[in-house]
Design an enzyme around this catalytic site. Structure first.
Site, PDB file in Angstrom:
ATOM      1  N   HIS A  72       0.819  -1.067   0.001  1.00  0.00           N
ATOM      2  CA  HIS A  72      -0.067  -0.186   0.016  1.00  0.00           C
ATOM      3  C   HIS A  72       0.763   1.313   0.057  1.00  0.00           C
ATOM      4  O   HIS A  72       1.900   1.335   0.771  1.00  0.00           O
ATOM      5  CB  HIS A  72      -0.644   0.049   1.345  1.00  0.00           C
ATOM      6  CG  HIS A  72      -2.051  -0.846   1.185  1.00  0.00           C
ATOM      7  ND1 HIS A  72      -3.207  -0.360   0.725  1.00  0.00           N
ATOM      8  CD2 HIS A  72      -2.193  -1.918   1.767  1.00  0.00           C
ATOM      9  CE1 HIS A  72      -3.966  -1.099   0.743  1.00  0.00           C
ATOM     10  NE2 HIS A  72      -3.533  -2.473   1.172  1.00  0.00           N
ATOM     11  N   TYR A 200      -9.944   4.655   6.806  1.00  0.00           N
ATOM     12  CA  TYR A 200     -10.371   4.988   7.921  1.00  0.00           C
ATOM     13  C   TYR A 200     -11.727   5.885   7.655  1.00  0.00           C
ATOM     14  O   TYR A 200     -11.347   6.743   6.622  1.00  0.00           O
ATOM     15  CB  TYR A 200      -9.457   5.701   8.960  1.00  0.00           C
ATOM     16  CG  TYR A 200      -8.374   4.980   9.379  1.00  0.00           C
ATOM     17  CD1 TYR A 200      -8.504   4.002  10.175  1.00  0.00           C
ATOM     18  CD2 TYR A 200      -7.083   5.568   8.942  1.00  0.00           C
ATOM     19  CE1 TYR A 200      -7.417   3.322  10.676  1.00  0.00           C
ATOM     20  CE2 TYR A 200      -5.856   4.766   9.602  1.00  0.00           C
ATOM     21  CZ  TYR A 200      -6.001   3.564  10.127  1.00  0.00           C
ATOM     22  OH  TYR A 200      -5.133   2.931  10.885  1.00  0.00           O
ATOM     23  N   PRO A 292      -6.052   0.601  18.339  1.00  0.00           N
ATOM     24  CA  PRO A 292      -5.530  -0.064  16.994  1.00  0.00           C
ATOM     25  C   PRO A 292      -5.603   1.182  15.820  1.00  0.00           C
ATOM     26  O   PRO A 292      -4.909   0.871  14.747  1.00  0.00           O
ATOM     27  CB  PRO A 292      -6.698  -1.049  16.581  1.00  0.00           C
ATOM     28  CG  PRO A 292      -7.789  -0.592  17.460  1.00  0.00           C
ATOM     29  CD  PRO A 292      -7.252  -0.026  18.862  1.00  0.00           C
ATOM     30  N   LYS A 296      -0.011  -0.046  15.195  1.00  0.00           N
ATOM     31  CA  LYS A 296       1.123   0.214  15.371  1.00  0.00           C
ATOM     32  C   LYS A 296       1.404  -1.179  16.511  1.00  0.00           C
ATOM     33  O   LYS A 296       2.568  -1.223  16.768  1.00  0.00           O
ATOM     34  CB  LYS A 296       1.353   1.444  16.379  1.00  0.00           C
ATOM     35  CG  LYS A 296       1.480   2.625  15.444  1.00  0.00           C
ATOM     36  CD  LYS A 296       2.633   2.740  14.752  1.00  0.00           C
ATOM     37  CE  LYS A 296       2.696   3.889  13.767  1.00  0.00           C
ATOM     38  NZ  LYS A 296       3.525   3.648  12.341  1.00  0.00           N
ATOM     39  N   TYR A 384       3.308   7.480  10.021  1.00  0.00           N
ATOM     40  CA  TYR A 384       2.315   6.236  10.021  1.00  0.00           C
ATOM     41  C   TYR A 384       3.255   4.989   9.335  1.00  0.00           C
ATOM     42  O   TYR A 384       2.977   3.970   9.561  1.00  0.00           O
ATOM     43  CB  TYR A 384       1.309   6.929   8.834  1.00  0.00           C
ATOM     44  CG  TYR A 384       0.104   5.557   8.956  1.00  0.00           C
ATOM     45  CD1 TYR A 384      -1.053   5.825   9.939  1.00  0.00           C
ATOM     46  CD2 TYR A 384       0.139   4.639   8.223  1.00  0.00           C
ATOM     47  CE1 TYR A 384      -2.094   4.988   9.847  1.00  0.00           C
ATOM     48  CE2 TYR A 384      -0.856   3.602   8.383  1.00  0.00           C
ATOM     49  CZ  TYR A 384      -1.910   4.061   9.414  1.00  0.00           C
ATOM     50  OH  TYR A 384      -2.926   2.980   9.220  1.00  0.00           O
TER      51      TYR A 384
END
Ligand code: APR
Ligand code: PHB
Length: 391
Positions: A72, A200, A292, A296, A384
């Protein structure tokens, strides 16, 4: 029995540590409370940082991940009716992530340990740590009704949040930091094709997440109240609520079907310091928990194990103690970075029961700033995708 490193817990942290030590000629025994079958069916998160992917490749665990995992370049955020925002890790860092489930990683680790003749004792009851402040620590446990003992040089506490290792550190030296969130995540797995991206979603009805395990296996979550009961969420009700939290054109792409697993997890931030006391070193969930949001948890377990295996290898092969002495501080620096990011993402993307109109406006502004500022986007992308390991 006698070994160099007694490892308590056969989750990803314990198994990876055992694997990496073995590559360097350091001997270990893994002692796990549950059965192998139980450990292998546990479903957990599934997004790997670039550094995790590199490390797994370097230690010979990349083959199936590269075959079956889904690379990704970023993770989407859908925000009510705003255009989708991408946490664009590739543009800002040149690195990408991998969608590859922890369940699959655990299978790969078990296979690698078994191939190498690694010693894993499962279904071990009542594991107890002894004399961790001395030069001769040992653990005891019961297996098939018999008490057994392993003498060792060091003990690695890799037994997760509910394990015993952390509690062996005297309360006088231990400091715990905790934040409990007033909601949980209700997750389902379904044998349906996932959306092309991990997304998200922030919505006034609450947070939602669309994720994946492979081209025919989807993982979805919705924010739920802490007193939610699974029985109150038959599949149709779940799908309706999930779709209501995504923009309508995204909702229209979600392929629904019967769930094959459904579970509720509370959200918590937790850090226990120090991560070393005497001959005991903690790694993974035994020392820290992240909510979550940000995925991580597994990545932190991997970075702890990287630091710890390097520290032990330096000790045994080169008689250098610097990394072992610095293990707790070094691991905790990375842990706190991930704690801050996942707390921040959780605060940004969820509805809190006590949200005031002020909170809603500042949250909205935070998102709009992110969508408009390349500097803010770069900072988020860097964290991230995962900060590098320290030298
Ligand atoms: N004795 C022996 N083993 C134990 C004990 C005990 N008293 N208590 C727990 N265990 C085992 C658990 O059964 C489990 O298999 O320790 C293992 C810990 O594994 P995880 O909970 O998966 O923790 P860790 O290996 O640190 O991996 C971190 O798991 O929770 C996720 O988000 C987290 O993805 C991250 C990963
Ligand atoms: C998952 O795929 O299970 C997942 C993905 C991203 C997260 C958490 C969980 O932040």
């Amino acid at each position: 029995m006698r070994t160099q490193i007694a490892i308590i817990g056969g989750g990803p942290a314990g198994l990876l540590l055992s694997h990496m030590l073995d590559l360097e000629g350091v001997d270990s025994i893994v002692v796990e409370r549950k059965s192998k079958a139980y450990v292998l069916q546990r479903i957990r998160a599934g997004v790997l940082e670039a550094g995790t992917v590199d490390l797994l490749r370097q230690v010979g665990l990349g083959e199936r991940m590269d075959r079956e995992g889904h690379p990704h370049n970023g993770i989407g955020i859908d925000w009510q009716d705003r255009p989708r925002f991408l946490i664009d890790t590739n543009t800002f860092t040149g690195k990408s992530m991998m969608a590859y489930g922890q369940t699959a990683i655990t299978e790969d680790l078990y296979a690698a340990r078994e191939k190498a003749g690694g010693h894993i004792i499962d279904e071990a009851d009542n594991v107890t740590l002894h004399d961790i402040a001395s030069d001769a620590p040992y653990i005891t446990f019961e297996k098939d009704g018999r008490e057994q003992r392993i003498d060792c040089d060091y003990i690695a506490g890799c037994d997760g949040y509910h394990g015993v290792s952390r509690h062996a550190i005297p309360a006088s030296v231990q400091q715990n930091f905790e934040k409990v969130y007033p909601f949980g995540w209700l997750g389902i797995m379904s044998e349906t094709p996932p959306l092309p991206d991990i997304v998200y979603a922030y919505h006034e009805r609450g947070f939602a997440l669309a994720s994946m395990r492979n081209p025919t296996l989807s993982r979805y979550y919705i924010q739920c109240d802490l007193d939610t009961k699974i029985e109150d969420w038959p599949d149709e009700v779940f799908w309706d609520e999930l779709k209501a939290r995504f923009p309508s054109e995204v909702a229209a792409q979600i392929v629904t079907g019967p769930s094959i697993e459904k579970s509720i997890a509370p959200l918590r931030s937790f850090v226990s310091e120090p991560m070393r006391y005497g001959r005991l070193m903690l790694a993974g969930d035994a020392a820290h928990i992240v909510p979550p949001t940000g995925a991580k948890g597994l990545n932190l377990a991997v970075s702890d194990v990287f630091y710890l295996s390097r520290a032990l290898t330096e000790h045994y092969k080169h008689d250098r103690q610097t990394y072992l002495d610095g293990y707790s501080d070094m691991a905790l620096r990375r842990v706190w970075g991930a704690e801050r990011l996942s707390w921040w993402l959780t605060s940004l993307l969820h509805r809190f029961p006590d949200d005031t109109p002020f909170d809603l406006r500042t949250r909205q502004n935070q998102f709009d700033h992110l969508a408009a500022s390349k500097v803010a986007q770069a900072a988020l992308a860097e964290e991230y995708v995962g900060l590098p390991f320290e030298d």
